[in-house]
Every structure is written in C-alpha cells, then in structure tokens.
Write an enzyme that holds these catalytic residues in place. Sequence first.
Site, mmCIF file in Angstrom:
data_model
loop_
_atom_site.group_PDB
_atom_site.id
_atom_site.type_symbol
_atom_site.label_atom_id
_atom_site.label_comp_id
_atom_site.label_asym_id
_atom_site.label_seq_id
_atom_site.Cartn_x
_atom_site.Cartn_y
_atom_site.Cartn_z
ATOM 1 N N SER A 21 8.716 -8.722 23.365
ATOM 2 C CA SER A 21 7.800 -7.590 23.591
ATOM 3 C C SER A 21 7.576 -7.324 25.080
ATOM 4 O O SER A 21 7.359 -8.248 25.861
ATOM 5 C CB SER A 21 6.445 -7.873 22.927
ATOM 6 O OG SER A 21 5.541 -6.844 23.264
ATOM 7 N N ARG A 22 7.601 -6.031 25.439
ATOM 8 C CA ARG A 22 7.316 -5.625 26.830
ATOM 9 C C ARG A 22 5.834 -5.293 26.994
ATOM 10 O O ARG A 22 5.384 -4.935 28.080
ATOM 11 C CB ARG A 22 8.143 -4.400 27.212
ATOM 12 C CG ARG A 22 9.442 -4.735 27.892
ATOM 13 C CD ARG A 22 10.369 -5.518 27.003
ATOM 14 N NE ARG A 22 11.528 -6.007 27.739
ATOM 15 C CZ ARG A 22 12.642 -6.365 27.145
ATOM 16 N NH1 ARG A 22 12.752 -6.332 25.840
ATOM 17 N NH2 ARG A 22 13.652 -6.809 27.873
ATOM 18 N N SER A 23 5.066 -5.374 25.913
ATOM 19 C CA SER A 23 3.655 -4.973 26.000
ATOM 20 C C SER A 23 2.842 -5.820 26.981
ATOM 21 O O SER A 23 2.002 -5.274 27.708
ATOM 22 C CB SER A 23 3.022 -4.983 24.607
ATOM 23 O OG SER A 23 3.594 -3.954 23.831
ATOM 24 N N LYS A 72 3.237 -4.727 10.726
ATOM 25 C CA LYS A 72 2.518 -3.449 10.756
ATOM 26 C C LYS A 72 1.902 -3.054 9.407
ATOM 27 O O LYS A 72 0.843 -2.430 9.371
ATOM 28 C CB LYS A 72 3.443 -2.322 11.250
ATOM 29 C CG LYS A 72 3.764 -2.430 12.739
ATOM 30 C CD LYS A 72 4.591 -1.243 13.211
ATOM 31 C CE LYS A 72 4.952 -1.368 14.682
ATOM 32 N NZ LYS A 72 5.688 -0.208 15.193
ATOM 33 N N ASP A 108 2.128 5.242 17.325
ATOM 34 C CA ASP A 108 3.559 5.508 17.564
ATOM 35 C C ASP A 108 3.862 7.006 17.593
ATOM 36 O O ASP A 108 4.570 7.492 18.482
ATOM 37 C CB ASP A 108 4.426 4.833 16.488
ATOM 38 C CG ASP A 108 4.653 3.354 16.774
ATOM 39 O OD1 ASP A 108 4.522 2.935 17.937
ATOM 40 O OD2 ASP A 108 4.967 2.616 15.814
ATOM 41 N N ALA A 133 14.516 6.991 8.171
ATOM 42 C CA ALA A 133 13.348 7.129 7.288
ATOM 43 C C ALA A 133 12.558 5.829 7.234
ATOM 44 O O ALA A 133 11.916 5.523 6.236
ATOM 45 C CB ALA A 133 13.810 7.539 5.892
ATOM 46 N N ALA A 136 9.080 3.916 11.902
ATOM 47 C CA ALA A 136 8.897 4.803 13.058
ATOM 48 C C ALA A 136 9.097 6.262 12.652
ATOM 49 O O ALA A 136 8.379 7.161 13.107
ATOM 50 C CB ALA A 136 9.878 4.421 14.163
ATOM 51 N N ILE A 219 14.477 7.196 20.134
ATOM 52 C CA ILE A 219 13.371 6.254 20.357
ATOM 53 C C ILE A 219 13.877 4.846 20.682
ATOM 54 O O ILE A 219 13.090 3.974 21.019
ATOM 55 C CB ILE A 219 12.354 6.239 19.195
ATOM 56 C CG1 ILE A 219 12.937 5.619 17.931
ATOM 57 C CG2 ILE A 219 11.838 7.642 18.920
ATOM 58 C CD1 ILE A 219 11.837 5.264 16.916
ATOM 59 N N TYR A 221 15.184 2.160 23.101
ATOM 60 C CA TYR A 221 15.036 2.071 24.562
ATOM 61 C C TYR A 221 15.787 0.888 25.177
ATOM 62 O O TYR A 221 15.649 0.627 26.371
ATOM 63 C CB TYR A 221 13.551 2.059 24.971
ATOM 64 C CG TYR A 221 12.746 0.938 24.369
ATOM 65 C CD1 TYR A 221 12.085 1.113 23.163
ATOM 66 C CD2 TYR A 221 12.649 -0.286 25.008
ATOM 67 C CE1 TYR A 221 11.348 0.098 22.598
ATOM 68 C CE2 TYR A 221 11.909 -1.306 24.455
ATOM 69 C CZ TYR A 221 11.263 -1.110 23.254
ATOM 70 O OH TYR A 221 10.542 -2.139 22.697
HETATM 71 N N1 LIG Z 1 10.307 3.615 21.588
HETATM 72 C C1 LIG Z 1 9.372 3.029 20.869
HETATM 73 O O1 LIG Z 1 8.194 2.920 21.268
HETATM 74 C C2 LIG Z 1 9.713 2.533 19.483
HETATM 75 C C3 LIG Z 1 8.693 2.316 18.530
HETATM 76 C C4 LIG Z 1 9.050 1.875 17.246
HETATM 77 C C5 LIG Z 1 10.392 1.642 16.938
HETATM 78 N N2 LIG Z 1 11.340 1.842 17.907
HETATM 79 C C6 LIG Z 1 12.772 1.631 17.579
HETATM 80 O O2 LIG Z 1 13.105 2.481 16.489
HETATM 81 C C7 LIG Z 1 14.089 1.889 15.667
HETATM 82 C C8 LIG Z 1 13.643 1.935 14.204
HETATM 83 O O3 LIG Z 1 12.451 1.188 14.050
HETATM 84 P P1 LIG Z 1 11.696 1.110 12.616
HETATM 85 O O4 LIG Z 1 10.516 0.238 12.811
HETATM 86 O O5 LIG Z 1 11.522 2.462 12.038
HETATM 87 O O6 LIG Z 1 12.803 0.321 11.748
HETATM 88 P P2 LIG Z 1 13.013 0.324 10.176
HETATM 89 O O7 LIG Z 1 11.742 0.628 9.441
HETATM 90 O O8 LIG Z 1 13.728 -0.954 9.866
HETATM 91 O O9 LIG Z 1 14.043 1.567 9.912
HETATM 92 C C9 LIG Z 1 15.361 1.506 10.383
HETATM 93 C C10 LIG Z 1 16.061 2.841 10.113
HETATM 94 O O10 LIG Z 1 17.371 2.762 10.701
HETATM 95 C C11 LIG Z 1 18.344 3.119 9.697
HETATM 96 N N3 LIG Z 1 19.595 2.396 9.935
HETATM 97 C C12 LIG Z 1 19.746 1.094 10.283
HETATM 98 N N4 LIG Z 1 21.064 0.808 10.408
HETATM 99 C C13 LIG Z 1 21.751 1.956 10.120
HETATM 100 C C14 LIG Z 1 23.133 2.293 10.051
HETATM 101 N N5 LIG Z 1 24.089 1.379 10.329
HETATM 102 N N6 LIG Z 1 23.467 3.569 9.735
HETATM 103 C C15 LIG Z 1 22.521 4.502 9.466
HETATM 104 N N7 LIG Z 1 21.176 4.232 9.499
HETATM 105 C C16 LIG Z 1 20.807 2.969 9.816
HETATM 106 C C17 LIG Z 1 17.705 2.727 8.394
HETATM 107 O O11 LIG Z 1 18.343 3.409 7.344
HETATM 108 P P3 LIG Z 1 18.379 2.788 5.838
HETATM 109 O O12 LIG Z 1 17.076 3.169 5.213
HETATM 110 O O13 LIG Z 1 19.545 3.450 5.219
HETATM 111 O O14 LIG Z 1 18.535 1.298 5.976
HETATM 112 C C18 LIG Z 1 16.258 3.173 8.624
HETATM 113 O O15 LIG Z 1 16.139 4.558 8.439
HETATM 114 C C19 LIG Z 1 14.318 0.484 16.223
HETATM 115 O O16 LIG Z 1 15.456 0.539 17.061
HETATM 116 C C20 LIG Z 1 13.065 0.230 17.067
HETATM 117 O O17 LIG Z 1 13.320 -0.651 18.149
HETATM 118 C C21 LIG Z 1 11.034 2.300 19.152
#
Ligand SMILES: NC(=O)c1ccc[n+]([C@@H]2O[C@H](COP(=O)([O-])OP(=O)(O)OC[C@H]3O[C@@H](n4cnc5c(N)ncnc54)[C@H](OP(=O)(O)O)[C@@H]3O)[C@@H](O)[C@H]2O)c1
Length: 279
Positions: A21-23, A72, A108, A133, A136, A219, A221
């Site tokens: 975590s970078r927080s 979460k 978020d 979906a 995030a 999103i 980073y």
């Molecule tokens: N910038 C920020 O502040 C911030 C905040 C939160 C999250 N994030 C980043 O956002 C990303 C998602 O986070 P999350 O918490 O939403 O994760 P999550 O609930 O696990 O959801 C992951 C998503 O990625 C899809 N996915 C994973 N591998 C895939 C592939 N090979 N092909 C197509 N789709 C794929 C999944 O699809 P399926 O449903 O088909 O598995 C799902 O829709 C992460 O990289 C996280 O680090 C960034």
Amino acid sequence: MPILSGRARIAGVTGWPVAHSRSPRLHGFWLERHGIDGAYVPLPIRPESFDAAIRGLAASGFAGLNVTIPHKVAAFAICDAVDESAERAGAVNTLVFQDGRIAGSNTDGWGFVANLRAHGVDPGAGPALVLGAGGAARAIAASLQDCGAPVTVANRSAERTDELTRSLPGLTVLPWEQRSAALADHTLVVNTTSLGMTGEPTLDLDLDGAPAGLAVADIVYVPLETPLLAAARERGLAAVEGLGMLLFQAVPGFRAWFGVEPVVDDDLRRFVEADLRTA
Ligand SMILES: NC(=O)c1ccc[n+]([C@@H]2O[C@H](COP(=O)([O-])OP(=O)(O)OC[C@H]3O[C@@H](n4cnc5c(N)ncnc54)[C@H](OP(=O)(O)O)[C@@H]3O)[C@@H](O)[C@H]2O)c1
C-alpha cells in the site's frame, strides 16, 4: 515521524497483505506538510481476525482506517452506519470511528471523478463505457451515473456483469467482444480491469476508430503509464492515469481523521510516483 503527544490522532490502512500500500506514504506526506500531531500506520489484518481487530481499534481511540483488498465487503458489514457512496458501491474503503461507533463510506468513485475533473474531463459530458465489473467498476459506474452520464458496462464474464446490473439499476450491458467498436458512441472509456498492470496481459482495445473527443481513463497505476494510456496519447486523445484516483480517494478520510482538507498537487504526485518508480 514526529514525536507524538498524548492527544495525537491515529489512523491507518488495513489489508491482507498491506505491505504494497502507498497510503502510508501519501498520508504521511500530508501529515508532515500540515505539521499534524498524528500518525497513519499500515495494519496487516488476517480476514478471520478482521471483525475483532476493527472493533478493538475503534475501542482504542483510533480515528479511522482505509480498507483495501480483501476487506472492503467485510468493512461494509461491520459498520453501524454507511453513507450513500458505500450503499451504491456495496463496499467500504474508508472507516471513521467516533465514540465506539463505526461509519463507512466509499471514496473510490469520488476519487475517480475528482481526478477526471483535475484533467479537464467532464464526467457527465456524455455516454461512458466502463470495462470491467469488479469492485472498482461498481463504485466508478455509480459515480458516473450520479454525474448524469449514461453508463455502459462490458466485462469478460457474464456473472460479474449480472451481479453489477442487479445492484446498480440503469446500466446498459455490452458484450466484451464489442468494446472497441462501441468506442464511437462514447465520450469516455475507463479500464477498471486489472489488464495492463505490471505482470498482467495488456488490455486489447483498438483505439483506431475512436472519436477525437474520447477521453481514455485507466485506473491501473502500476505502471504509471499503461499501454492503453500510451496508445491514447499517441492518437492525441485525453489520457487520465490511475494514480490521481488513488491520491484523490484519500482526501475525505484525511479530512475526517485529522481535521484538515488536504490538497492533491504536483509535489504529492511526485512524492508518491518516486516510490512507484522504484517498485
Ligand atoms: N487507482 C486506484 O485508486 C484504484 C482503486 C481500486 C482499484 N484499482 C485497480 O483496479 C483494478 C481492479 O480492481 P477491483 O478491486 O475492481 O478488482 P476485482 O473486483 O477483482 O475486478 C477485476 C476485474 O478485472 C477483470 N479481469 C481480470 N483479468 C481479466 C482478463 N484477463 N481479461 C478480462 N478481464 C479481466 C475481471 O473480469 P471477470 O469478472 O471476468 O473476472 C473484473 O471485471 C486493479 O488493477 C486495482 O489495482 C485502482
């Protein structure tokens, strides 16, 4: 870290693991900038200990916590009260403790929208295409709807899409394979999947048919500049990076715990970026 007084305010971030975590770095920057008598600490908590640990921290005078993967949804369940952002996201990333009570919110989506605006992109300017979906995606889709944007979701698996559309009415669903062709009908596309992250496959999205006014947000980073953002910049499209969302989502928690409205600026960005570059 400064010497704390007996009145110091203490907050932190919990996840399992939490070492990535970078927080702590980002809140530590603001604490130092404002000379606050307080601290922000990493708290690795195992999922099976989550409830006991959170109730213990709330009873110990902690001001509150950020919550990251995998806690979460458990954080949502433990709250005495949640705000609308948490209801809509179905998850909590910010806990505020007051007199033993636990209040939860989800910043978020707010952070995503604030970052768009910081890049001069109007989140309500037109139809938005959300790729992914997961957790995030839900927070972001809800915030875009709140800004007045019609939101379409495309995800690899139907299960997560069904879950998302059940919990967030008013979304349009697009088959994953049609994501590139659909860009012509949107003013914003956002990657909320983990594709493009260091160590993950690249997101396959063909920007050749994208309209000139399309804004492209990612999103992810790590890396700071994903292949998707690089492709958008090459074509002269507005590109919005994920680090800004991380910085902005931290603002409401800091304000609640330490009583100061912190600013996301270039100095903070450089400070956090420097850490990401050495990762
Ligand atoms: N910038 C920020 O502040 C911030 C905040 C939160 C999250 N994030 C980043 O956002 C990303 C998602 O986070 P999350 O918490 O939403 O994760 P999550 O609930 O696990 O959801 C992951 C998503 O990625 C899809 N996915 C994973 N591998 C895939 C592939 N090979 N092909 C197509 N789709 C794929 C999944 O699809 P399926 O449903 O088909 O598995 C799902 O829709 C992460 O990289 C996280 O680090 C960034």
